[in-house]
Design a protein around this motif. Structure first.
Motif, PDB file in Angstrom:
ATOM      1  N   GLN A 167      11.368   4.446   4.573  1.00  0.00           N
ATOM      2  CA  GLN A 167       9.996   4.877   4.328  1.00  0.00           C
ATOM      3  C   GLN A 167       9.819   5.467   2.928  1.00  0.00           C
ATOM      4  OE1 GLN A 167       9.006   7.502   7.569  1.00  0.00           O
ATOM      5  NE2 GLN A 167       8.392   5.805   8.886  1.00  0.00           N
ATOM      6  N   VAL A 168      10.865   6.064   2.384  1.00  0.00           N
ATOM      7  CA  VAL A 168      10.782   6.584   1.017  1.00  0.00           C
ATOM      8  C   VAL A 168      10.650   5.431   0.024  1.00  0.00           C
ATOM      9  CG1 VAL A 168      12.030   7.865  -0.760  1.00  0.00           C
ATOM     10  CG2 VAL A 168      12.053   8.670   1.597  1.00  0.00           C
ATOM     11  N   LEU A 169      11.404   4.339   0.244  1.00  0.00           N
ATOM     12  CA  LEU A 169      11.270   3.159  -0.612  1.00  0.00           C
ATOM     13  C   LEU A 169       9.874   2.551  -0.491  1.00  0.00           C
ATOM     14  CD1 LEU A 169      14.716   1.413   0.040  1.00  0.00           C
ATOM     15  CD2 LEU A 169      14.055   2.746  -1.964  1.00  0.00           C
ATOM     16  N   GLN A 170       9.357   2.496   0.721  1.00  0.00           N
ATOM     17  CA  GLN A 170       8.019   1.946   0.917  1.00  0.00           C
ATOM     18  C   GLN A 170       6.963   2.781   0.193  1.00  0.00           C
ATOM     19  OE1 GLN A 170       7.555   1.762   5.146  1.00  0.00           O
ATOM     20  NE2 GLN A 170       9.167   0.230   5.422  1.00  0.00           N
ATOM     21  N   GLN A 171       7.120   4.102   0.234  1.00  0.00           N
ATOM     22  CA  GLN A 171       6.162   4.970  -0.447  1.00  0.00           C
ATOM     23  C   GLN A 171       6.223   4.797  -1.962  1.00  0.00           C
ATOM     24  OE1 GLN A 171       3.752   6.845   0.880  1.00  0.00           O
ATOM     25  NE2 GLN A 171       4.362   6.062   2.883  1.00  0.00           N
ATOM     26  N   ALA A 172       7.420   4.507  -2.497  1.00  0.00           N
ATOM     27  CA  ALA A 172       7.544   4.259  -3.938  1.00  0.00           C
ATOM     28  C   ALA A 172       6.776   3.000  -4.336  1.00  0.00           C
ATOM     29  CB  ALA A 172       9.010   4.144  -4.332  1.00  0.00           C
ATOM     30  N   VAL A 173       6.859   1.951  -3.492  1.00  0.00           N
ATOM     31  CA  VAL A 173       6.114   0.715  -3.765  1.00  0.00           C
ATOM     32  C   VAL A 173       4.610   0.978  -3.660  1.00  0.00           C
ATOM     33  CG1 VAL A 173       5.689  -1.632  -2.956  1.00  0.00           C
ATOM     34  CG2 VAL A 173       8.016  -0.743  -3.001  1.00  0.00           C
ATOM     35  N   LYS A 174       4.203   1.744  -2.645  1.00  0.00           N
ATOM     36  CA  LYS A 174       2.776   2.049  -2.479  1.00  0.00           C
ATOM     37  C   LYS A 174       2.255   2.881  -3.652  1.00  0.00           C
ATOM     38  CE  LYS A 174       2.857   1.879   2.575  1.00  0.00           C
ATOM     39  NZ  LYS A 174       2.646   2.651   3.840  1.00  0.00           N
TER      40      LYS A 174
ATOM     41  N   ASP B 147       2.090 -15.686 -16.721  1.00  0.00           N
ATOM     42  CA  ASP B 147       1.008 -16.376 -16.031  1.00  0.00           C
ATOM     43  C   ASP B 147       1.094 -16.246 -14.515  1.00  0.00           C
ATOM     44  OD1 ASP B 147       3.336 -17.807 -15.881  1.00  0.00           O
ATOM     45  OD2 ASP B 147       2.402 -19.776 -16.152  1.00  0.00           O
ATOM     46  N   ARG B 148       2.176 -15.680 -13.994  1.00  0.00           N
ATOM     47  CA  ARG B 148       2.295 -15.516 -12.547  1.00  0.00           C
ATOM     48  C   ARG B 148       1.463 -14.315 -12.103  1.00  0.00           C
ATOM     49  NH1 ARG B 148       8.175 -14.979  -9.954  1.00  0.00           N
ATOM     50  NH2 ARG B 148       8.310 -17.044 -10.977  1.00  0.00           N
ATOM     51  N   PRO B 149       0.718 -14.438 -11.012  1.00  0.00           N
ATOM     52  CA  PRO B 149      -0.102 -13.299 -10.558  1.00  0.00           C
ATOM     53  C   PRO B 149       0.770 -12.129 -10.116  1.00  0.00           C
ATOM     54  CG  PRO B 149      -0.123 -15.067  -8.929  1.00  0.00           C
ATOM     55  CD  PRO B 149       0.530 -15.618 -10.158  1.00  0.00           C
ATOM     56  N   PHE B 150       0.223 -10.948 -10.273  1.00  0.00           N
ATOM     57  CA  PHE B 150       0.956  -9.737  -9.902  1.00  0.00           C
ATOM     58  C   PHE B 150       1.199  -9.721  -8.398  1.00  0.00           C
ATOM     59  CE2 PHE B 150       1.494  -5.198  -9.048  1.00  0.00           C
ATOM     60  CZ  PHE B 150       2.377  -4.852 -10.057  1.00  0.00           C
ATOM     61  N   PRO B 151       2.439  -9.517  -7.949  1.00  0.00           N
ATOM     62  CA  PRO B 151       2.719  -9.555  -6.508  1.00  0.00           C
ATOM     63  C   PRO B 151       1.992  -8.433  -5.770  1.00  0.00           C
ATOM     64  CG  PRO B 151       4.612  -8.736  -7.720  1.00  0.00           C
ATOM     65  CD  PRO B 151       3.642  -9.224  -8.741  1.00  0.00           C
ATOM     66  N   GLY B 152       1.486  -8.766  -4.594  1.00  0.00           N
ATOM     67  CA  GLY B 152       0.746  -7.789  -3.808  1.00  0.00           C
ATOM     68  C   GLY B 152       1.664  -6.756  -3.170  1.00  0.00           C
ATOM     69  N   GLU B 153       1.039  -5.711  -2.647  1.00  0.00           N
ATOM     70  CA  GLU B 153       1.805  -4.621  -2.038  1.00  0.00           C
ATOM     71  C   GLU B 153       2.553  -5.092  -0.803  1.00  0.00           C
ATOM     72  OE1 GLU B 153       0.856  -0.400   0.266  1.00  0.00           O
ATOM     73  OE2 GLU B 153      -0.556  -1.171  -1.224  1.00  0.00           O
ATOM     74  N   LEU B 154       1.881  -5.875   0.052  1.00  0.00           N
ATOM     75  CA  LEU B 154       2.527  -6.343   1.280  1.00  0.00           C
ATOM     76  C   LEU B 154       3.706  -7.251   0.972  1.00  0.00           C
ATOM     77  CD1 LEU B 154       2.433  -6.343   4.361  1.00  0.00           C
ATOM     78  CD2 LEU B 154       0.882  -8.320   4.243  1.00  0.00           C
ATOM     79  N   LYS B 155       3.588  -8.081  -0.060  1.00  0.00           N
ATOM     80  CA  LYS B 155       4.675  -8.988  -0.424  1.00  0.00           C
ATOM     81  C   LYS B 155       5.899  -8.209  -0.892  1.00  0.00           C
ATOM     82  CE  LYS B 155       5.706 -12.977  -3.372  1.00  0.00           C
ATOM     83  NZ  LYS B 155       5.161 -13.931  -4.386  1.00  0.00           N
ATOM     84  N   GLN B 156       5.680  -7.153  -1.664  1.00  0.00           N
ATOM     85  CA  GLN B 156       6.808  -6.368  -2.151  1.00  0.00           C
ATOM     86  C   GLN B 156       7.435  -5.531  -1.024  1.00  0.00           C
ATOM     87  OE1 GLN B 156       5.465  -4.202  -5.685  1.00  0.00           O
ATOM     88  NE2 GLN B 156       6.523  -5.740  -6.911  1.00  0.00           N
ATOM     89  N   LEU B 157       6.614  -5.068  -0.104  1.00  0.00           N
ATOM     90  CA  LEU B 157       7.163  -4.330   1.034  1.00  0.00           C
ATOM     91  C   LEU B 157       8.032  -5.229   1.911  1.00  0.00           C
ATOM     92  CD1 LEU B 157       4.085  -2.138   2.088  1.00  0.00           C
ATOM     93  CD2 LEU B 157       6.168  -1.364   0.949  1.00  0.00           C
ATOM     94  N   ASN B 158       7.600  -6.469   2.101  1.00  0.00           N
ATOM     95  CA  ASN B 158       8.392  -7.404   2.907  1.00  0.00           C
ATOM     96  C   ASN B 158       9.676  -7.829   2.202  1.00  0.00           C
ATOM     97  OD1 ASN B 158       6.469  -7.366   4.951  1.00  0.00           O
ATOM     98  ND2 ASN B 158       5.337  -9.104   4.099  1.00  0.00           N
ATOM     99  N   ALA B 159       9.704  -7.682   0.873  1.00  0.00           N
ATOM    100  CA  ALA B 159      10.892  -8.075   0.113  1.00  0.00           C
ATOM    101  C   ALA B 159      11.953  -6.980   0.062  1.00  0.00           C
ATOM    102  CB  ALA B 159      10.495  -8.477  -1.306  1.00  0.00           C
TER     103      ALA B 159
END
Length: 358
Positions: free
Chosen positions: A33-40, A4-16
């Motif tokens: 930046q490689v990790l950030q691109q994987a999240v994107k 029931d928890r909403p899917f975390p947004g891209e910005l939230k996961q990047l900040n984490a």
């Protein structure tokens, strides 16, 4: 994560990501930046799944994530035959051609195919390249299984059947792979052997496609092809042969080569191109066993695939003759589709594309 928890947004996961590196110190060995691109990349797949319905994002298990993207650089990472990557260092590369003057390197993607590593370099320059305009000699290209391609000029190219030629060797290697214990060293060695065969097949097919595309562009100024959906055709009983031909890839390569060489490219309707007479426009029904087109109305007789190429060419000429292309230079001798008198329909070049087999 609860359902029931909403899917975390891209910005939230990047900040984490900084906190995640403290929990998993091994992530600190990977460039940020490689990790950030994987999240994107994950969120692009998720966004495509929700509004477009293209399918649930597939989980990338061990060995399936085969590319790394370095999105930006402060200065050029290439010095001679060396590529400098963050946290990796200098890597010797086989630079196929030098970076042209006036272009800046924007990003580098590292790709692994079989056991071979490639670096795909994207460059950018403030250059405006206009789209090619209709001009010169036009040809229609019909592609299929009996003949890889047939043009309206009478050029025929037989299919090479890249997968079928290496299928026996591939079958033997895959049988040995199925008997290995998964994740063992012998399994990994055998898996690489199978991957190399597939890589050779892919490279050979793509090389053939580029050579045929350049040969088509050398023989004409305007190229017309059908707007077929090859994904649907690949699901039939001849699916293996359709996939072996790689017709969708070939059409994309022809379009790219035409743009690069300043040739005009367009797709026309594929509706009944094999059932229409290119000379008079009459409907001549025939099944796949009939390989010669003979029109009972006007008596025009020619190879079935060449006739389809003529119909495609006539439809392309009619397409650029519409109001949307009015005022644009067209010096083609052909008339619109179904024309009674067309010098290009009756005359055909007795040439052959490069490295073609009749």
């Amino acid at each position: 994560m609860p359902a029931d928890r909403p899917f975390p947004g891209e910005l939230k996961q990047l900040n984490a990501l900084p906190k995640t590196k403290k929990v998993f110190p091994r992530l600190g060995e990977v460039p940020s930046q490689v990790l950030q691109q994987a999240v994107k990349q994950l969120h692009r797949g998720w966004e495509s799944f929700q509004p477009r319905g293209t399918g649930f994002p597939r989980f990338k298990k061990y060995g399936q994530f085969k590319s790394l993207l370095f999105p930006q650089f402060k200065k050029s990472p290439i010095s001679g035959n060396t590529l400098l990557l963050p946290k990796i260092g200098d890597i010797k590369i086989n630079l196929h051609r030098p970076i042209p003057d006036g272009f800046a390197i924007k990003q580098v993607r590292i790709i692994k195919k079989a056991d071979i590593w490639y670096a795909s370099i994207s460059i950018q320059s403030d250059v405006n390249v206009p789209d090619p305009m209709p001009h010169g000699h036009a040809i229609g290209v019909d592609i299929g299984l009996e003949k890889f391609l047939a043009t309206s000029d009478g050029v025929l190219v037989k299919p090479h059947k890249f997968l079928r030629k290496m299928q026996s060797k591939l079958k033997s290697l895959q049988r040995r792979l199925s008997r290995k214990k998964k994740r063992s060293k012998n399994y990994e060695k055998q898996r690489i052997k199978v991957a190399r065969i597939h890589h050779i097949i892919d490279n050979t097919r793509k090389d053939f496609h580029f050579k045929q595309a350049h040969a088509l562009c050398e023989s004409a100024d305007m190229i017309f092809m059908e707007d077929l959906d090859f994904r649907i055709m690949a699901k039939g009983m001849l699916g293996k042969h359709m996939l072996d031909g790689g017709f969708g890839q070939f059409r994309s390569i022809v379009k790219y080569v035409c743009w690069k060489l300043g040739k005009f490219f367009a797709e026309v309707s594929s509706l009944r191109t094999s059932q229409e007479c290119p000379e008079c426009g009459a409907t001549v029904k025939k099944n796949l066993k009939v390989r010669v087109h003979h029109c009972p109305e006007c008596g025009f007789t020619i190879d079935r695939d060449v006739a389809s190429g003529l119909v495609i060419r006539n439809r392309g000429i009619a397409l650029i003759s519409t109001d949307g292309w009015s005022g644009k230079e067209t010096v083609c001798a052909g008339d619109r589709a179904g024309a009674q008198k067309s010098s290009q329909v009756r005359k055909s070049r007795q040439g052959a594309t490069r490295k073609s087999k009749k």
